[in-house]
Design a protein around this motif. Structure first.
Motif, short mmCIF file in Angstrom:
data_model
loop_
_atom_site.label_atom_id
_atom_site.label_comp_id
_atom_site.label_asym_id
_atom_site.label_seq_id
_atom_site.Cartn_x
_atom_site.Cartn_y
_atom_site.Cartn_z
N ALA A 42 31.20 -9.37 19.95
CA ALA A 42 30.55 -9.99 18.80
C ALA A 42 29.60 -11.10 19.23
CB ALA A 42 31.62 -10.54 17.84
N LYS A 43 29.99 -11.86 20.26
CA LYS A 43 29.13 -12.94 20.75
C LYS A 43 27.79 -12.40 21.22
CE LYS A 43 29.17 -14.50 24.91
NZ LYS A 43 29.48 -15.13 26.22
N TRP A 44 27.82 -11.32 22.00
CA TRP A 44 26.58 -10.74 22.52
C TRP A 44 25.80 -10.01 21.42
CZ3 TRP A 44 24.36 -11.78 27.05
CH2 TRP A 44 25.15 -12.40 28.03
N ALA A 45 26.52 -9.35 20.51
CA ALA A 45 25.86 -8.63 19.42
C ALA A 45 25.09 -9.58 18.51
CB ALA A 45 26.88 -7.83 18.62
N ASP A 46 25.66 -10.75 18.26
CA ASP A 46 25.04 -11.72 17.36
C ASP A 46 24.09 -12.67 18.07
OD1 ASP A 46 26.52 -10.63 15.29
OD2 ASP A 46 28.17 -12.06 15.54
N ALA A 53 17.83 -1.77 17.85
CA ALA A 53 17.72 -0.64 16.94
C ALA A 53 19.08 -0.22 16.41
CB ALA A 53 17.06 0.55 17.65
N LEU A 54 20.15 -0.72 17.05
CA LEU A 54 21.50 -0.40 16.62
C LEU A 54 21.97 -1.39 15.56
CD1 LEU A 54 23.23 0.27 20.07
CD2 LEU A 54 22.12 1.93 18.56
N THR A 55 22.87 -0.95 14.70
CA THR A 55 23.49 -1.86 13.75
C THR A 55 24.47 -2.75 14.50
OG1 THR A 55 25.36 -0.42 13.24
CG2 THR A 55 23.32 -0.08 11.98
N GLU A 58 27.48 -0.76 15.50
CA GLU A 58 27.19 0.16 16.60
C GLU A 58 27.12 -0.58 17.93
OE1 GLU A 58 24.55 3.61 14.30
OE2 GLU A 58 23.57 1.79 15.06
N LYS A 59 26.53 -1.77 17.93
CA LYS A 59 26.45 -2.56 19.16
C LYS A 59 27.85 -2.95 19.64
CE LYS A 59 23.48 -5.43 17.28
NZ LYS A 59 22.59 -6.59 17.07
N ILE A 60 28.67 -3.41 18.73
CA ILE A 60 30.02 -3.82 19.11
C ILE A 60 30.83 -2.63 19.61
CG2 ILE A 60 32.22 -4.66 18.19
CD1 ILE A 60 30.62 -6.59 16.43
N ALA A 61 30.70 -1.49 18.94
CA ALA A 61 31.43 -0.30 19.36
C ALA A 61 31.00 0.14 20.76
CB ALA A 61 31.20 0.84 18.36
#
Length: 221
Positions: A42-46, A53-55, A58-61
């Motif tokens: 979550a830290k890297w996704a946010d 381009a990923l939601t 999707e990034k977290i998964a």
């Protein structure tokens, strides 16, 4: 390019050779635990990977997949090398840190001159000794790689679904034809490309007076 005949190190090394999409991964006991993988992802996704381009889901998964896939390989460190240009600086400073936080693998990504990269590849080919686990090198060497017996083509590694990112879309890569040999085998993943711009004098091709002068001098249009 990957050259060690130890498959688990090869798959780990290959993971850091793609800038936008990490293909496969190794593991180490120091990686994120199941309880904090969500927090790390979550830290890297946010943060760093917010623009994508990923939601978010999707990034977290995808990042959780790397952490989970790493648990079977038992690798603690890998070393790769590339020439010193901005995309590879980003890989060496940012992607290696994300990879380590997710998997526990320490990635040493050396940045050297383009000529030095080629020299070290040639040294490995001639001596059959390993300097790096993986290389990020120009696709100009595709013919050399195809004729040699010293690398694992990524196409071979991707046949194993256990170590291949299920979200990887090879057809979405720009420049895939440049990293595919004449035998149809994909040897490398395209990492970055130079945008070549060509300038020309438009009036040479549109001005009747200039066109006439050209024909008078050279005898053809």
């Amino acid at each position: 390019m990957l050259n060690r005949n130890v498959r688990k190190r090869t798959t780990a090394g290959l993971a850091m050779t793609a800038a936008a999409v990490l293909l496969v991964s190794g593991c180490a006991s120091g990686g994120a635990t199941p309880t904090d993988i969500d927090a790390v992802a979550a830290k890297w996704a946010d943060g760093e990977f917010a623009l994508s381009a990923l939601t978010r889901d999707e990034k977290i998964a995808e990042m959780k997949w790397f952490a989970e896939a790493a648990s079977a390989l038992g690798v603690t460190d890998i070393s790769v090398v590339s020439e010193t240009i901005d995309p590879h600086v980003y890989e060496s400073e940012v992607l290696t840190q994300a990879f380590k936080e997710l998997t526990g693998i320490t990635v040493t990504h050396d940045l050297i001159g383009e000529g030095d990269v080629i020299e070290r590849i040639q040294t490995e080919i001639k001596t059959r000794t390993s300097i790096y686990d993986g290389y990020i090198n120009d696709s100009d060497l595709i013919g050399t790689h195809q004729r040699g017996d010293y690398i694992y083509p990524v196409a071979e590694l991707m046949k194993d679904s256990a170590i291949t990112n299920p979200g990887l879309d090879i057809e979405d890569y720009i420049g895939k034809s440049f990293t595919t040999g004449s035998d149809g085998v994909l040897y490398q993943l395209p990492d970055q490309q130079f945008a070549n711009l060509y300038w020309f004098r438009y009036d040479w091709f549109s001005d009747p007076d200039i066109q006439k002068q050209f024909k008078d001098i050279y005898g053809y249009d």
